[in-house]
Design an enzyme around this catalytic site. Structure first.
Site, PDB file in Angstrom:
ATOM      1  N   HIS A  16     -54.806  44.205 -10.306  1.00 46.41           N
ATOM      2  CA  HIS A  16     -55.846  44.977 -11.029  1.00 46.41           C
ATOM      3  C   HIS A  16     -55.712  44.699 -12.524  1.00 46.41           C
ATOM      4  O   HIS A  16     -54.783  45.181 -13.169  1.00 46.41           O
ATOM      5  CB  HIS A  16     -55.666  46.480 -10.768  1.00 46.41           C
ATOM      6  CG  HIS A  16     -56.666  47.343 -11.483  1.00 46.41           C
ATOM      7  ND1 HIS A  16     -57.363  48.344 -10.839  1.00 46.41           N
ATOM      8  CD2 HIS A  16     -57.095  47.378 -12.769  1.00 46.41           C
ATOM      9  CE1 HIS A  16     -58.170  48.950 -11.707  1.00 46.41           C
ATOM     10  NE2 HIS A  16     -58.019  48.371 -12.899  1.00 46.41           N
ATOM     11  N   HIS A  18     -58.126  43.961 -16.365  1.00 46.16           N
ATOM     12  CA  HIS A  18     -59.380  43.784 -17.101  1.00 46.16           C
ATOM     13  C   HIS A  18     -59.175  42.623 -18.064  1.00 46.16           C
ATOM     14  O   HIS A  18     -58.385  42.742 -19.010  1.00 46.16           O
ATOM     15  CB  HIS A  18     -59.739  45.051 -17.880  1.00 46.16           C
ATOM     16  CG  HIS A  18     -59.917  46.240 -16.997  1.00 46.16           C
ATOM     17  ND1 HIS A  18     -61.136  46.619 -16.496  1.00 46.16           N
ATOM     18  CD2 HIS A  18     -59.008  47.100 -16.476  1.00 46.16           C
ATOM     19  CE1 HIS A  18     -60.984  47.673 -15.717  1.00 46.16           C
ATOM     20  NE2 HIS A  18     -59.696  47.989 -15.680  1.00 46.16           N
ATOM     21  N   LEU A  19     -59.866  41.535 -17.810  1.00 50.40           N
ATOM     22  CA  LEU A  19     -59.719  40.364 -18.688  1.00 50.40           C
ATOM     23  C   LEU A  19     -60.812  40.310 -19.746  1.00 50.40           C
ATOM     24  O   LEU A  19     -60.746  39.495 -20.655  1.00 50.40           O
ATOM     25  CB  LEU A  19     -59.719  39.067 -17.871  1.00 50.40           C
ATOM     26  CG  LEU A  19     -58.528  38.850 -16.926  1.00 50.40           C
ATOM     27  CD1 LEU A  19     -58.694  37.533 -16.173  1.00 50.40           C
ATOM     28  CD2 LEU A  19     -57.215  38.859 -17.688  1.00 50.40           C
ATOM     29  N   ARG A  20     -61.847  41.153 -19.586  1.00 55.79           N
ATOM     30  CA  ARG A  20     -62.983  41.169 -20.537  1.00 55.79           C
ATOM     31  C   ARG A  20     -63.686  39.810 -20.551  1.00 55.79           C
ATOM     32  O   ARG A  20     -63.540  39.006 -19.643  1.00 55.79           O
ATOM     33  CB  ARG A  20     -62.544  41.577 -21.952  1.00 55.79           C
ATOM     34  CG  ARG A  20     -61.681  42.834 -22.012  1.00 55.79           C
ATOM     35  CD  ARG A  20     -62.347  44.052 -21.439  1.00 55.79           C
ATOM     36  NE  ARG A  20     -61.632  45.273 -21.778  1.00 55.79           N
ATOM     37  CZ  ARG A  20     -61.644  46.381 -21.053  1.00 55.79           C
ATOM     38  NH1 ARG A  20     -62.343  46.446 -19.922  1.00 55.79           N
ATOM     39  NH2 ARG A  20     -60.994  47.456 -21.429  1.00 55.79           N
ATOM     40  N   ASN A  44     -66.068  45.377 -14.548  1.00 55.15           N
ATOM     41  CA  ASN A  44     -66.813  46.319 -15.406  1.00 55.15           C
ATOM     42  C   ASN A  44     -67.145  45.716 -16.773  1.00 55.15           C
ATOM     43  O   ASN A  44     -66.801  46.257 -17.815  1.00 55.15           O
ATOM     44  CB  ASN A  44     -66.062  47.652 -15.547  1.00 55.15           C
ATOM     45  CG  ASN A  44     -64.688  47.523 -16.197  1.00 55.15           C
ATOM     46  OD1 ASN A  44     -64.048  46.475 -16.117  1.00 55.15           O
ATOM     47  ND2 ASN A  44     -64.231  48.578 -16.847  1.00 55.15           N
ATOM     48  N   LYS A 102     -65.360  46.707  -5.942  1.00 51.79           N
ATOM     49  CA  LYS A 102     -64.801  47.802  -6.730  1.00 51.79           C
ATOM     50  C   LYS A 102     -65.738  48.992  -6.762  1.00 51.79           C
ATOM     51  O   LYS A 102     -66.921  48.850  -7.087  1.00 51.79           O
ATOM     52  CB  LYS A 102     -64.564  47.304  -8.161  1.00 51.79           C
ATOM     53  CG  LYS A 102     -64.095  48.361  -9.109  1.00 51.79           C
ATOM     54  CD  LYS A 102     -62.652  48.749  -8.879  1.00 51.79           C
ATOM     55  CE  LYS A 102     -62.293  50.000  -9.640  1.00 51.79           C
ATOM     56  NZ  LYS A 102     -61.001  49.917 -10.294  1.00 51.79           N
ATOM     57  N   HIS A 139     -61.578  53.437  -7.882  1.00 52.79           N
ATOM     58  CA  HIS A 139     -61.160  54.259  -9.011  1.00 52.79           C
ATOM     59  C   HIS A 139     -61.278  55.696  -8.508  1.00 52.79           C
ATOM     60  O   HIS A 139     -62.380  56.235  -8.420  1.00 52.79           O
ATOM     61  CB  HIS A 139     -62.051  54.018 -10.234  1.00 52.79           C
ATOM     62  CG  HIS A 139     -61.614  54.803 -11.428  1.00 52.79           C
ATOM     63  ND1 HIS A 139     -61.063  54.231 -12.540  1.00 52.79           N
ATOM     64  CD2 HIS A 139     -61.602  56.143 -11.657  1.00 52.79           C
ATOM     65  CE1 HIS A 139     -60.738  55.179 -13.423  1.00 52.79           C
ATOM     66  NE2 HIS A 139     -61.066  56.353 -12.895  1.00 52.79           N
ATOM     67  N   HIS A 177     -54.489  52.274  -9.458  1.00 49.72           N
ATOM     68  CA  HIS A 177     -53.761  52.938 -10.549  1.00 49.72           C
ATOM     69  C   HIS A 177     -53.516  54.414 -10.275  1.00 49.72           C
ATOM     70  O   HIS A 177     -53.995  55.271 -11.001  1.00 49.72           O
ATOM     71  CB  HIS A 177     -54.454  52.735 -11.903  1.00 49.72           C
ATOM     72  CG  HIS A 177     -55.962  52.848 -11.912  1.00 49.72           C
ATOM     73  ND1 HIS A 177     -56.632  53.917 -11.373  1.00 49.72           N
ATOM     74  CD2 HIS A 177     -56.921  52.009 -12.382  1.00 49.72           C
ATOM     75  CE1 HIS A 177     -57.928  53.729 -11.538  1.00 49.72           C
ATOM     76  NE2 HIS A 177     -58.131  52.587 -12.131  1.00 49.72           N
ATOM     77  N   LEU A 222     -57.398  55.873 -18.395  1.00 47.79           N
ATOM     78  CA  LEU A 222     -57.907  56.614 -17.240  1.00 47.79           C
ATOM     79  C   LEU A 222     -57.437  55.948 -15.962  1.00 47.79           C
ATOM     80  O   LEU A 222     -57.431  54.718 -15.893  1.00 47.79           O
ATOM     81  CB  LEU A 222     -59.438  56.677 -17.278  1.00 47.79           C
ATOM     82  CG  LEU A 222     -59.991  57.666 -18.322  1.00 47.79           C
ATOM     83  CD1 LEU A 222     -61.491  57.504 -18.471  1.00 47.79           C
ATOM     84  CD2 LEU A 222     -59.641  59.111 -17.949  1.00 47.79           C
ATOM     85  N   ASP A 250     -53.574  47.252 -14.538  1.00 46.12           N
ATOM     86  CA  ASP A 250     -54.699  47.900 -15.211  1.00 46.12           C
ATOM     87  C   ASP A 250     -54.664  47.630 -16.710  1.00 46.12           C
ATOM     88  O   ASP A 250     -55.067  48.479 -17.513  1.00 46.12           O
ATOM     89  CB  ASP A 250     -54.751  49.408 -14.926  1.00 46.12           C
ATOM     90  CG  ASP A 250     -56.095  50.002 -15.307  1.00 46.12           C
ATOM     91  OD1 ASP A 250     -57.074  49.240 -15.463  1.00 46.12           O
ATOM     92  OD2 ASP A 250     -56.177  51.235 -15.473  1.00 46.12           O
ATOM     93  N   HIS A 254     -58.824  46.888 -25.657  1.00 45.03           N
ATOM     94  CA  HIS A 254     -60.011  47.307 -26.425  1.00 45.03           C
ATOM     95  C   HIS A 254     -59.792  46.881 -27.861  1.00 45.03           C
ATOM     96  O   HIS A 254     -58.638  46.843 -28.328  1.00 45.03           O
ATOM     97  CB  HIS A 254     -60.158  48.831 -26.394  1.00 45.03           C
ATOM     98  CG  HIS A 254     -60.613  49.377 -25.086  1.00 45.03           C
ATOM     99  ND1 HIS A 254     -61.941  49.424 -24.708  1.00 45.03           N
ATOM    100  CD2 HIS A 254     -59.918  49.886 -24.046  1.00 45.03           C
ATOM    101  CE1 HIS A 254     -62.044  49.953 -23.498  1.00 45.03           C
ATOM    102  NE2 HIS A 254     -60.828  50.241 -23.064  1.00 45.03           N
ATOM    103  N   ALA A 266     -60.669  54.555 -23.401  1.00 49.24           N
ATOM    104  CA  ALA A 266     -59.524  54.634 -22.487  1.00 49.24           C
ATOM    105  C   ALA A 266     -59.074  53.228 -22.133  1.00 49.24           C
ATOM    106  O   ALA A 266     -59.904  52.369 -21.828  1.00 49.24           O
ATOM    107  CB  ALA A 266     -59.932  55.377 -21.223  1.00 49.24           C
TER     108      ALA A 266
HETATM  109  C1  NCD Z   1     -60.429  50.646 -18.020  1.00 49.72           C
HETATM  110  C2  NCD Z   1     -61.262  49.811 -18.997  1.00 49.72           C
HETATM  111  O1  NCD Z   1     -61.080  49.973 -20.213  1.00 49.72           O
HETATM  112  O2  NCD Z   1     -62.061  48.990 -18.551  1.00 49.72           O
HETATM  113  N1  NCD Z   1     -59.795  51.715 -18.731  1.00 49.72           N
HETATM  114  C3  NCD Z   1     -58.678  52.383 -18.359  1.00 49.72           C
HETATM  115  O3  NCD Z   1     -58.315  53.352 -19.043  1.00 49.72           O
HETATM  116  N2  NCD Z   1     -57.980  52.042 -17.311  1.00 49.72           N
HETATM  117  C4  NCD Z   1     -61.279  51.122 -16.924  1.00 49.72           C
HETATM  118  C5  NCD Z   1     -60.523  51.694 -15.763  1.00 49.72           C
HETATM  119  O4  NCD Z   1     -59.833  50.980 -15.043  1.00 49.72           O
HETATM  120  O5  NCD Z   1     -60.599  52.917 -15.556  1.00 49.72           O
HETATM  121 ZN    ZN Z   2     -58.851  49.380 -14.487  1.00 50.04          ZN
END
Ligand code: NCD
Ligand code: ZN
Length: 357
Positions: A16, A18-20, A44, A102, A139, A177, A222, A250, A254, A266
């Site tokens: 899990h 987030h690579l953006r 996302n 997801k 989630h 998570h 989150l 996770d 940001h 978050a």
């Molecule tokens: C994640 C995100 O920033 O994309 N943020 C986080 O706090 N984990 C989204 C997510 O997995 O809830």
């Molecule tokens: Zn996540």
């Protein structure tokens, strides 16, 4: 007995992350690819990844940034919406594009506004996933504003996950998570169709950490970190050797102005030191011999994928974690150097280091 000072494990995977996209992807990708062989990439983005074509394009953008023979494989996911066509999801799975789908309850977290508003609406899609054995990644938080933010995971399990598993008894589910003892107990008691990922930050932080000496937005994510008793339950679960608990960072970078703001985003960026961060926890628990199962074996087994054959070596060699992600010489176009994400464990000393290859 002399403590172990060198640990060789199968190369781990991150189930899990987030690579953006764009400049941020370019900045953070190598932090994940340096150690993990595969990663389940969250969909996302803005707009979210809801088609096979969008996932192919995103995968290609990731691959184009990897050095030759890097050996990293991104595993793509479909972002479920109320009206996503089951045929599209199935096609993506059979064409080897989607590894999983997801489920974000609408408005539960970052970029989840287009998520699912009612699980019953996507019953036909879930039936299809059940039939083709495609994993559903959840989630697990309710979004009801009347439910206290610290209770949202436990309430989700009662109100949504238990009924969902009754309606779809063959569906393979990863509760993502997890943050509570309630989730640990529920997942431990279930069959092999349900698993959970655990992040490094939920193993290290309790909810006090967000408020020590002031408001620490870097520790806000989150689902939000919980009481110490929940953190202890997560540590016990991760180090238990039970195959239903496996690694998912996770890592969620940001821009700093997004975190350090009156209404902060978050997400915790932990990719760069993730395996060392997990090793610290397993070490404290005297469970370093169980790190390999958690990091490198239980995930692929759940997903029905082969185990990695390469190895990585961790050394008991202290390292001080820098504050900010280092950018390559000359920077990255489109990413203001003042906006790079802050590392999890910034300023702390981690007892373990990854041996460079
Ligand atoms: C994640 C995100 O920033 O994309 N943020 C986080 O706090 N984990 C989204 C997510 O997995 O809830
Ligand atoms: Zn996540």
């Amino acid at each position: 007995m002399k403590p172990l000072d060198r640990l060789v494990i199968r190369r781990p995977d991150d189930w899990h992350v987030h690579l953006r996209d764009g400049a941020m992807l370019e900045a953070v990708l190598s932090a994940t690819a340096r150690v993990f062989a595969r990663a389940v990439v969250m969909p996302n983005l803005r707009p979210p990844i809801t088609t096979v074509e969008a996932a192919r394009g995103y995968r290609q953008r990731i691959e184009s940034l990897l050095p030759e023979n890097n050996g990293f494989t991104p595993l793509m996911t479909a972002y479920l919406t109320d009206d996503l066509d089951p045929g599209e999801v199935e096609r993506g799975f059979f064409e080897g594009v989607f590894a999983a789908a997801k489920l974000y309850p609408a408005n539960a977290t970052t970029n989840s506004a287009a998520g699912v508003s009612d699980l019953v609406l996507i019953a036909p899609l879930l039936e299809r996933m059940e039939a083709i054995k495609m994993p559903l990644l959840i989630h697990g938080e309710v979004t009801d504003p009347d439910v206290d933010v610290f209770d949202r995971e436990a309430v989700f399990i009662e109100r949504h996950l238990i009924p969902l598993r009754e309606r779809h008894p063959e569906l393979r589910i990863v509760l993502e998570h997890i943050t509570t003892e309630d989730a640990v107990d529920y997942v431990s008691d279930c069959d092999e169709l349900l698993a959970a990922t655990i992040t490094p930050h939920h193993l290290h932080l309790n909810r006090n950490s967000m408020f020590v000496g002031g408001l620490k937005s870097d520790f806000y994510c989150l689902p939000v970190v919980k009481r110490e008793c929940h953190r202890r339950a997560l540590v016990k679960a991760a180090t238990s050797g039970l195959p239903c608990f496996f690694l998912g960072t996770d890592s969620a970078p940001h821009p700093r102005s997004g975190k350090e703001s009156a209404c902060g985003c978050a997400g915790i960026f932990n990719a760069m030191h993730a395996i060392e961060s997990y090793a610290a926890v397993f070490d404290q628990e005297g469970a370093l011999d169980r790190l390999e199962g958690f990091a490198s074996e239980f995930g692929p087994r759940f997903y029905g994928l082969p185990l990695n054959t390469e190895k990585v070596t961790l050394l008991r060699q202290p390292q001080i974690v820098p504050h900010l992600l280092n950018l390559p010489e000359g920077g990255i176009e489109g990413l203001d150097p003042g906006e790079v994400p802050v590392h999890f464990h910034s300023g702390e000393t981690l007892a373990w280091s990854l041996e460079s290859v």
